[in-house]
Design a protein around this motif. Structure first.
Motif, short mmCIF file in Angstrom:
data_model
loop_
_atom_site.label_atom_id
_atom_site.label_comp_id
_atom_site.label_asym_id
_atom_site.label_seq_id
_atom_site.Cartn_x
_atom_site.Cartn_y
_atom_site.Cartn_z
N UNK A 189 -9.90 -9.56 12.23
CA UNK A 189 -10.35 -9.02 10.95
C UNK A 189 -10.07 -7.52 10.85
N UNK A 190 -10.27 -6.80 11.95
CA UNK A 190 -10.00 -5.35 11.94
C UNK A 190 -8.51 -5.07 11.73
N UNK A 191 -7.66 -5.89 12.33
CA UNK A 191 -6.22 -5.70 12.16
C UNK A 191 -5.81 -5.94 10.72
N UNK A 192 -6.36 -6.98 10.13
CA UNK A 192 -6.04 -7.28 8.73
C UNK A 192 -6.53 -6.16 7.80
N UNK A 193 -7.72 -5.64 8.08
CA UNK A 193 -8.24 -4.53 7.27
C UNK A 193 -7.39 -3.28 7.46
N UNK A 194 -6.89 -3.09 8.68
CA UNK A 194 -6.08 -1.90 8.97
C UNK A 194 -4.77 -1.91 8.18
N UNK A 195 -4.24 -3.09 7.90
CA UNK A 195 -3.02 -3.17 7.09
C UNK A 195 -3.31 -2.75 5.65
N UNK A 196 -4.51 -3.04 5.18
CA UNK A 196 -4.87 -2.71 3.79
C UNK A 196 -5.34 -1.27 3.64
N UNK A 197 -6.09 -0.78 4.64
CA UNK A 197 -6.64 0.57 4.57
C UNK A 197 -6.38 1.30 5.88
N UNK A 198 -5.13 1.65 6.13
CA UNK A 198 -4.77 2.24 7.43
C UNK A 198 -5.51 3.53 7.76
N UNK A 214 -0.31 2.77 18.14
CA UNK A 214 -1.37 2.69 17.15
C UNK A 214 -0.96 1.64 16.13
N UNK A 215 -1.85 0.71 15.87
CA UNK A 215 -1.51 -0.41 14.99
C UNK A 215 -1.01 0.07 13.63
N UNK A 216 -1.64 1.10 13.07
CA UNK A 216 -1.29 1.54 11.72
C UNK A 216 0.07 2.23 11.67
N UNK A 217 0.62 2.62 12.84
CA UNK A 217 1.92 3.29 12.88
C UNK A 217 3.08 2.31 12.96
N UNK A 218 2.78 1.05 13.19
CA UNK A 218 3.83 0.05 13.37
C UNK A 218 4.41 -0.39 12.03
N UNK A 219 5.69 -0.78 12.07
CA UNK A 219 6.35 -1.34 10.90
C UNK A 219 5.65 -2.64 10.52
N UNK A 220 5.59 -2.95 9.22
CA UNK A 220 4.78 -4.07 8.73
C UNK A 220 5.13 -5.39 9.39
N UNK A 221 6.43 -5.62 9.64
CA UNK A 221 6.82 -6.87 10.28
C UNK A 221 6.25 -7.00 11.68
N UNK A 222 6.17 -5.88 12.41
CA UNK A 222 5.59 -5.90 13.75
C UNK A 222 4.09 -6.12 13.66
N UNK A 223 3.45 -5.50 12.66
CA UNK A 223 2.01 -5.73 12.47
C UNK A 223 1.71 -7.21 12.25
N UNK A 224 2.49 -7.85 11.39
CA UNK A 224 2.28 -9.28 11.12
C UNK A 224 2.53 -10.12 12.36
#
Length: 753
Positions: free
Chosen positions: A710-719, A735-745
């Motif tokens: 849940x925290x990871x999903x929220x971080x994509x919306x509100x980094x 840092x999760x918020x610094x990663x390219x979106x494809x890597x985050x997913x």
């Protein structure tokens, strides 16, 4: 030696010097270039630094690894390096006249064909260029891509501490005398002597820097006292070997930044005795030692980034008790530093001091991704067999970068080629054709419908693999050869066994073990796809070969039902025999073909590493749909882990699958585990037993992230609200918020236990 006046003065002066000494021996040319390069790279200490030593790498220079200022981005260049992008950035940010701009443009034109990368590429044979048609693996499709680098020198810090700069000077001078007497290459020793002078230049730079800071009107008493301590430390080790923990730490740090060394190898072995002795004799307190290490780790985080390793624990430590005490304070410093680097790593073994594992798990439970855990009970015998070395040498194994194994200061093992494994399957299915470009990039051996049995198909896959691995080994060999022609890597060779005794540079026959590695990506996407082809086409004949090819060509558009069937075929990671057998077969197949290449090259070893980073996402963008049900241009599997989300039968089933892979035929394999905070912190005893079971069954390594989905999903919306979440991407942390979106997913898609 002169300081920088304008933004690119350092690069212009370096270029001028290189031209002047272009026809000199490689050692002398390198030395003269380093003499003008180093003074322009050193930077003053900052307020909270407890150790002297900051550096900023130039955009043009002689380097072993180049980093962008203030980032952890590695630029894969080695030798005489040229970074046009950063040159232009510097040029655009400066107010300069037309004449200066012309000088810079001429300089860039010169390095366009004089940089070492270019020379290495030009030396490739026609078949090597066919196999690796592009260097740009981030933007262009190919099966293999070369990387031009020495990913890391693991130098002998223990020797550095034992003899100090004076001891090295004595050994170099003795070698020089013998070289003159017997008519050997004295330029190498002359270069080494000059390289030692660069270390002393750095000492003098920081003494002047400290004196300047001491004159500040607003300096506090505590700050002045700390600066005097640093100054005394530097003064003591200029002409003597280190006598204290602080002196040893300072010497290692200055040597590393001057030499471009990012790794610290088995730091507990090197520093454990000095730390315990100083603490027992009231020379240093435990708290002060932790503060010094914390300062060091913060410097590493700021200047070096993800390639830096600090290794703790493990069998074969001759000072185990003292080393354990150091390991505990090093882990505490990792916690306090609060950064993503260095990659603190703990070598576990049965019978190890349990306090070390308890401390490690405490750190991981806070959300840190360190220490990374390695299993010596598996890895030491594995290294012994894979590298063909003695048990004693294998016990001193270490790892660098994303987790590639190396024999400490005795070897090099740079991965200079990466291979897209599912792309091999793609071209085998389609007569050598890349489905995304329409180009023939593989061997033309027929289409899937030309192979009557699965073993016929696998035989064609085998031919493709052998072709590309043979070329990969030749590419590795050629890159080493070109690098050796360009330079001696003086500062690095100085502390590599047996360069000083032989009078030869590391790549010139001086090092004990010259190895190479190849990074494989998408191994499990490959094995799951092969398992699906075997079942659906050959065993059960659910689809015809032509029908499967049509599905893959159309990216399953209009074939949703068929895709679901393929997705439901047994997948690796669930303790299911069919999928696990295929995964083990693919693993052993690529590893065995690769390790045979030492017979066709000058390499002592050439081995697979399944360490994986975000490249599985990048390479996935150039890979068509695969028979396991994966869609076109989506991420490939990471390391030897299951395809994202396909491990559905629980953590024990996953462990049983993971431990099917042999660990004595490769040079590093990574496994990512994502645990919930609840399991990791509230059920710690169960967690510990789970990890011990994994190790007992043969698990080699594990990268642990403790996060909530849940925290990871929220971080994509509100980094901006989740800056503190760090994750293991594969072989490194970010840092999760610094990663390219494809890597985050990709990371969110991995199962959390």
């Amino acid at each position: 030696m002169r300081q920088t006046l304008k933004s690119l003065d350092a690069e212009l002066l370096f270029t001028e010097t290189y031209k002047k000494y272009k026809d000199a021996s490689k050692s002398i040319r390198e030395l003269e270039c380093l003499k003008v390069q180093l003074p322009t790279m050193l930077r003053p200490m900052k307020d909270n630094d407890l150790l002297a030593g900051r550096i900023e790498y130039n955009t043009i220079g002689f380097h072993h690894i180049v980093y962008g200022e203030g980032t952890s981005d590695e630029i894969d260049r080695c030798g005489y390096c040229y970074d046009l992008g950063r040159v232009k950035e510097k040029l655009n940010s400066s107010n300069i006249d037309e004449e200066y701009e012309r000088l810079v443009e001429d300089m860039c034109d010169f390095w366009e064909t004089e940089n070492t990368n270019y020379k290495a590429r030009q030396a490739f044979s026609a078949t090597m260029k066919y196999a690796a048609p592009t260097d740009d693996w981030v933007n262009e499709s190919a099966i293999i891509h070369p990387l031009y680098r020495i990913a890391e020198f693991q130098v002998d810090h223990e020797k550095l501490i034992q003899v100090g700069i004076p001891g090295l000077r004595k050994e170099i001078n003795n070698g020089l005398k013998k070289a003159k007497k017997y008519g050997r290459n004295k330029d190498f020793y002359t270069g080494l002597n000059g390289a030692l002078d660069l270390i002393l230049y750095a000492w003098d730079y920081y003494i002047k820097d400290i004196n300047r800071q001491l004159k500040a009107a607003d300096i506090t008493v505590d700050k002045a006292e700390e600066l005097h301590e640093i100054k005394n430390t530097i003064s003591n080790i200029k002409n003597n070997k280190p006598a204290t923990f602080r002196e040893a730490l300072q010497l290692i740090w200055i040597f590393n930044i001057v030499a471009g060394i990012t790794d610290f190898n088995r730091m507990d072995v090197v520093l454990g005795d000095l730390y315990v002795n100083d603490r027992n004799n009231d020379i240093i307190t435990e708290e002060k030692a932790i503060q010094l290490l914390t300062s060091l780790f913060k410097l590493i985080d700021q200047l070096y980034g993800r390639n830096s390793r600090v290794i703790l624990g493990g069998v074969g430590r001759w000072n185990e008790n003292n080393a354990d005490e150091f390991a505990l304070i090093a882990m505490e410093a990792t916690k306090r530093a609060g950064g993503m680097f260095p990659q603190t790593s703990l070598r576990y073994y049965e019978g190890m001091n349990s306090c070390l594992m308890d401390k490690a798990l405490d750190l991981l439970g806070t959300g840190l991704t360190f220490p990374v855990l390695y299993n010596d009970d598996v890895n030491v015998p594995g290294v012994e067999k894979a590298f063909k070395v003695t048990r004693e040498v294998a016990e001193d194994y270490s790892f660098f970068g994303c987790g590639e194994f190396i024999l400490g200061h005795r070897s090099l093992g740079t991965p200079n080629v990466i291979i897209n494994m599912p792309k091999i399957v793609e071209v085998t299915l389609n007569n050598g054709v890349d489905l995304l470009t329409g180009d023939v990039i593989g061997l033309e051996l027929g289409n899937l419908n030309d192979f009557k049995t699965f073993e016929d198909f696998f035989a064609a896959y085998d031919k493709q693999i052998k072709f590309f691995i043979e070329k990969a080994a030749k590419i590795q060999e050629q890159i080493y050869k070109t690098l050796n022609e360009e330079g001696s890597f003086l500062l690095q060779s100085m502390l590599m066994s047996d360069c000083l005794s032989k009078g030869k540079a590391a790549l010139d026959g001086g090092i004990q073990h010259l190895g190479g590695t190849i990074e494989t990506y998408g191994n499990i996407t490959t094995s799951d796809s092969l398992a699906a082809i075997k079942e659906a086409i050959y065993d059960k004949k659910t689809f015809s070969a032509e029908y499967l090819l049509e599905m893959l060509n159309d990216n399953f558009k209009g074939f949703e039902k068929e895709r679901r069937y393929l997705l439901n075929i047994s997948k690796y990671g669930n303790d299911e025999a069919q999928a696990d057998r295929m995964a083990a077969r693919v693993h052993e197949h690529i590893c065995n073909i690769t390790k045979k290449q030492n017979q066709n090259t000058c390499l002592d070893s050439f081995l697979v590493v399944e360490i994986n980073n975000s490249a599985n996402t990048t390479l996935g963008k150039f890979t068509a749909a695969t028979a396991d049900g994966r869609l076109c241009r989506t991420p490939l599997s990471n390391a030897n882990g299951p395809v994202q989300g396909m491990d559905t039968q629980g953590i024990t089933a996953l462990i049983n699958s993971l431990t099917q892979m042999r660990c004595d035929i490769h040079a590093g394999i990574a496994q990512n585990f994502k645990f919930s905070k609840k399991l990791f912190n509230k059920e710690r005893n169960k967690l510990k037993q789970l990890l011990y079971t994994y190790f007992d069954l043969g698990g080699s390594q594990c990268n642990i992230s403790v996060v909530n989905k849940e925290d990871l999903e929220k971080a994509m919306l509100e980094p901006e609200k989740y800056q503190n979440i760090v994750v293991r991407v594969g072989g490194y942390t970010a840092r999760f918020v610094d990663l390219e979106q494809g890597v985050q997913k990709d990371i969110i898609g991995r199962t959390i236990y």
